[in-house]
Design a protein around this motif. Structure first.
Motif, short mmCIF file in Angstrom:
data_model
loop_
_atom_site.label_atom_id
_atom_site.label_comp_id
_atom_site.label_asym_id
_atom_site.label_seq_id
_atom_site.Cartn_x
_atom_site.Cartn_y
_atom_site.Cartn_z
N ARG A 195 0.80 -1.12 -0.05
CA ARG A 195 0.00 -0.06 0.06
C ARG A 195 0.93 1.15 0.00
O ARG A 195 1.92 1.13 0.70
N VAL A 196 0.89 2.00 -0.96
CA VAL A 196 1.64 3.19 -1.13
C VAL A 196 1.16 4.49 -0.52
O VAL A 196 0.37 4.90 -0.95
N ASP A 197 2.04 4.87 0.67
CA ASP A 197 1.55 6.10 1.36
C ASP A 197 1.93 7.36 0.55
O ASP A 197 2.65 7.74 0.18
N ALA A 198 0.82 8.27 0.63
CA ALA A 198 0.84 9.99 0.33
C ALA A 198 1.53 9.74 -1.09
O ALA A 198 2.30 10.94 -1.25
N ILE A 199 1.54 9.07 -2.00
CA ILE A 199 2.17 9.05 -3.03
C ILE A 199 2.11 10.22 -3.94
O ILE A 199 3.00 10.64 -4.76
N THR A 200 1.01 10.85 -4.11
CA THR A 200 0.65 12.06 -5.10
C THR A 200 1.45 13.09 -4.46
O THR A 200 1.26 14.20 -5.16
N PHE A 201 2.04 12.99 -3.42
CA PHE A 201 2.78 14.34 -2.70
C PHE A 201 4.18 14.27 -3.22
O PHE A 201 4.91 15.24 -3.01
N VAL A 202 4.66 13.44 -3.86
CA VAL A 202 6.14 13.38 -4.16
C VAL A 202 6.69 14.51 -5.14
O VAL A 202 7.73 15.01 -5.23
N LYS A 203 5.75 15.14 -5.83
CA LYS A 203 6.10 16.16 -6.69
C LYS A 203 5.72 17.60 -6.34
O LYS A 203 4.48 17.70 -5.85
N LYS A 204 6.65 18.46 -6.23
CA LYS A 204 6.13 19.69 -5.53
C LYS A 204 6.18 21.03 -6.57
O LYS A 204 6.67 20.65 -7.71
N ASP A 205 5.40 21.86 -6.61
CA ASP A 205 5.45 23.44 -7.24
C ASP A 205 6.70 23.76 -7.12
O ASP A 205 6.89 24.50 -5.84
N LEU A 206 7.58 23.75 -8.16
CA LEU A 206 8.87 23.94 -7.80
C LEU A 206 9.08 25.65 -7.70
O LEU A 206 10.32 26.37 -7.49
N THR A 207 8.15 26.40 -8.09
CA THR A 207 8.29 27.94 -7.93
C THR A 207 8.02 28.27 -6.53
O THR A 207 8.45 29.43 -6.18
N TRP A 208 7.53 27.53 -5.71
CA TRP A 208 7.36 27.77 -4.17
C TRP A 208 6.36 28.96 -4.28
O TRP A 208 6.88 29.54 -2.93
N ARG A 209 5.77 29.40 -4.83
CA ARG A 209 5.11 30.69 -4.72
C ARG A 209 4.17 30.72 -3.91
O ARG A 209 3.47 29.62 -3.42
N ASP A 210 3.64 31.83 -3.26
CA ASP A 210 2.57 31.79 -2.08
C ASP A 210 1.24 31.63 -2.84
O ASP A 210 0.97 31.93 -4.02
N ARG A 211 0.38 31.14 -2.08
CA ARG A 211 -1.02 30.80 -2.43
C ARG A 211 -1.82 31.72 -1.84
O ARG A 211 -1.55 32.27 -0.62
N GLU A 212 -3.03 31.96 -2.37
CA GLU A 212 -3.99 32.42 -1.59
C GLU A 212 -4.32 32.12 -0.09
O GLU A 212 -4.74 30.87 -0.06
N ALA A 213 -4.47 32.77 0.88
CA ALA A 213 -4.68 32.10 2.40
C ALA A 213 -6.14 31.70 2.25
O ALA A 213 -7.17 32.19 1.77
N ASP A 214 -6.17 30.85 3.12
CA ASP A 214 -7.62 30.07 2.98
C ASP A 214 -7.92 29.78 4.51
O ASP A 214 -8.89 28.92 4.85
N GLY A 215 -7.53 30.34 5.63
CA GLY A 215 -7.74 30.22 6.89
C GLY A 215 -7.32 31.34 7.83
O GLY A 215 -6.58 32.18 7.34
N ALA A 216 -8.02 31.28 8.93
CA ALA A 216 -7.62 32.47 10.06
C ALA A 216 -5.77 32.54 10.21
O ALA A 216 -5.57 33.42 10.89
N ASP A 217 -5.32 31.30 10.04
CA ASP A 217 -3.79 31.40 10.24
C ASP A 217 -3.05 32.13 9.24
O ASP A 217 -1.93 32.21 9.23
N GLY A 218 -3.78 32.43 8.02
CA GLY A 218 -3.13 33.15 7.08
C GLY A 218 -2.38 32.38 6.11
O GLY A 218 -1.90 32.71 5.02
N LEU A 219 -2.48 30.92 6.22
CA LEU A 219 -1.76 30.12 5.31
C LEU A 219 -2.82 29.69 4.53
O LEU A 219 -4.00 29.71 4.38
N SER A 220 -2.21 28.54 3.49
CA SER A 220 -3.10 28.16 2.37
C SER A 220 -2.71 26.59 2.23
O SER A 220 -1.60 26.15 2.23
N LYS A 221 -3.65 25.83 2.25
CA LYS A 221 -3.35 24.48 2.36
C LYS A 221 -2.44 23.93 1.15
O LYS A 221 -2.49 24.27 0.03
N CYS A 222 -1.65 23.12 1.72
CA CYS A 222 -0.34 22.85 0.67
C CYS A 222 -0.77 21.90 -0.56
O CYS A 222 -0.15 21.96 -1.48
#
Ligand code: GLC
Ligand code: CA
Length: 554
Positions: A195-222
């Motif tokens: 069973r292969v864990d969390a495998i759709t996470f292995v590639k990242k957006d390599l621009t690492w740019r900010d995304r629109e905040a979506d919570g009271a913590d000011g962060l954006s779900k990764c």
């Protein structure tokens, strides 16, 4: 589609920490599984998926690995593991392991060396960025920034999940080589697959740019920027070609975020994996898998539509991996049945509805007893790191502590992780010592001993379903038949399983009231029903409250 050996299996998922404690130190272990093979054989399952049992500081209960080739000492030794595989094999039970290769523990020697020597080869095994503050505003799955500061340096490392779970840098070919070597090493040991864990996470957006905040913590779900990103296919194809393809193994990927249009890349004959889990209906009570406070209303009709949409899409490419529970989900009876959760007939309808879908049925430990969620009174009683995060995040989002606790009780992963109740004695016979995680009830009324051999019990119902699918006279249709949705009344989910020889219609009543369904013209013959005789009158079938009925066209 070419037939494969694994398409006929029935899988049982084991959370080793909570299955059976053979040496009575309060923690489940591998010998505990070996000692309970009788039970697994009695149930009739053919394959076991064991959640991570590798060496780990257990910050995320083994999903934070510090040595891929060692067994966690609390779970036993490599000898214990080999013995388990051999003894299971004698009974025709195959073993599938959990493959966690998106991240390691921060205590893995690779990460330790990466910290020690920023210019050395291991630094590039992980994702680091220099700077005096977090490089962007992405929120990790378990809360807070995805970036954690390296002590004593203006540098941050990246983690999609917990901060003790740094993500591996899949862009580095040397790292990928190391992983392939390890995967092949395990497959050479004779396990059935992964069973292969969390495998759709292995590639990242390599621009690492900010995304629109979506919570009271000011962060954006990764997940927007590090799940199923363009370019992931090259990594997954290479993984498959370098490892899985060299063995006759089975793989099932935890692959949330894959659009139905891309299923053919991920599964089936040409896909990266044998199967993938589809989470679309697992999370129908919340707006997103990592935001438990965003609860949403749903109906049985919607559940039925989501399941049938999923089945229809999966069928285009290959085989389903059907589940209603796992170690990350609350108990299915509570989630899907609500007021019916304590009614054994309701639990059986839910069970049969998913069990006879097209694909492999996965059963999570305790599901076969109809276990329900617990009710904890304080956040201190939880172990799961995401439960703690969700509690404080809910409060940050403006909910009261009472509401926050309610969300966590409904959704906590600990609901599924409580020790398995073998009998009604103290700690459910799981251990003589106080278990690592509190039971739902110290003397559990719902337990395996009580249900084994008792007519009408949920456990006996599971045994019967397994026997019926694997060895019954309609086996061909239930294993190999295609699936089609059937129109039904709002509280009934219905589908049809078909081969050239047989058409079997299946109805599952999710209500405490009788239901009336239109049946096709012509003669229909009962194939299976959950309790009592179903009444057919002219063109109509009358289902009792919470009854499942299967009729065959003759
Ligand atoms: C998967 C596992 C979950 C774990 C996470 C991080 O979602 O199922 O239990 O916490 O990956 O490894
Ligand atoms: Ca133990």
């Amino acid at each position: 589609m070419k037939r494969e050996w694994w398409q006929e299996e029935v899988v049982y998922q084991i959370y080793p920490k909570s299955f059976y404690d053979s040496n009575h130190d309060g923690v489940g272990d591998l010998r505990g599984i070996t000692e309970k093979l009788d039970y697994l054989e009695y149930l009739g399952i053919t394959m076991v998926w064991i959640c991570p049992m590798y060496q780990s500081p257990m910050d995320d209960n083994g999903y934070d690995i510090s040595d891929y080739k060692k067994i966690a000492p609390e779970f036993g030794t490599m000898e214990d593991f080999d013995e388990l595989v051999a003894k299971a094999k004698e009974r025709g039970i195959k073993i599938m392991l959990d493959l966690v290769i998106n991240h390691t523990s921060d205590e893995h020697p690779w990460f330790q060396k990466a910290l020690e020597d920023p210019d050395g080869p291991f630094h590039d095994y992980y994702i680091f960025q220099k700077g005096a503050k977090e490089p962007n505003n992405w929120r990790s799955v378990f809360g807070g920034s995805v970036w954690e500061k390296v002590p004593g340096r203006d540098e941050y490392y990246f983690h999609s999940f917990g901060k003790k779970q740094p993500d591996l840098n899949w862009e580095n070919p040397k790292l990928r080589e190391q992983l392939y070597e390890m995967v092949n090493w395990w497959l050479d040991k004779g396990i059935a697959g992964f069973r292969v864990d969390a495998i759709t996470f292995v590639k990242k957006d390599l621009t690492w740019r900010d995304r629109e905040a979506d919570g009271a913590d000011g962060l954006s779900k990764c997940t927007r920027a590090c799940r199923n990103q363009p370019g992931i296919g090259a990594f997954l194809r290479e993984l498959k070609e370098r490892t899985f393809d060299l063995h006759s193994c089975v793989t099932v990927a935890e692959a949330p975020g894959v659009p139905y249009g891309e299923l053919g890349d991920f599964m089936g004959e040409k896909g990266y994996f044998s199967m993938i889990f589809d989470f679309r209906y697992a999370d129908l009570d919340i707006a997103s898998g990592s935001e438990w406070f965003k609860r949403r209303p749903w109906t049985i009709k919607e559940l039925g539509e989501k399941i049938m949409a999923s089945q229809t899409e999966l069928q285009k490419w290959g085989w389903g991996a059907n589940f209603i529970e796992n170690h990350d989900q609350p108990r299915a009876a509570t989630k899907y049945l609500r007021e019916g959760q304590n009614n054994p007939e309701a639990v059986k309808t839910l069970a049969a509805m998913y069990f006879f879908l097209r694909g492999l049925p996965f059963i999570y430990q305790g599901q076969e007893l109809g276990m329900t969620n617990f009710q904890r009174n304080s956040i201190e009683e939880f172990d799961d790191l995401s439960s703690v995060d969700q509690y404080y995040r809910s409060i940050e989002e403006g909910y009261s502590p009472k509401e926050a606790l309610e969300f966590v009780n409904l959704r906590s992963r600990d609901n599924a992780r409580v020790p398995f109740p073998w009998n009604g004695e103290r700690y459910g016979g799981f251990s003589t010592e106080k278990p690592w995680l509190g039971m739902a009830r110290e003397y559990p009324p719902v337990n395996a001993k009580d249900q084994a051999g008792r007519e009408g019990s949920i456990l006996e119902f599971y045994r019967e379903m397994i026997r019926f699918r694997q060895k019954g006279e309609h086996r061909d249709c239930f294993v190999w038949g295609s699936i089609e949705p059937v129109e039904s009344s709002p509280h009934v989910i219905a589908y049809k399983r078909c081969t050239e020889e047989e058409n079997i219609w299946c109805w599952f009543n999710f209500s405490g009231l009788e239901a009336e369904e239109r049946v096709p013209m012509g003669n229909m013959e009962p194939v299976w029903q959950s309790h009592g005789e179903a009444r057919v009158c002219g063109d109509f079938l009358y289902l009792k409250p919470y009854q499942s009925v299967m009729l065959k066209e003759v």
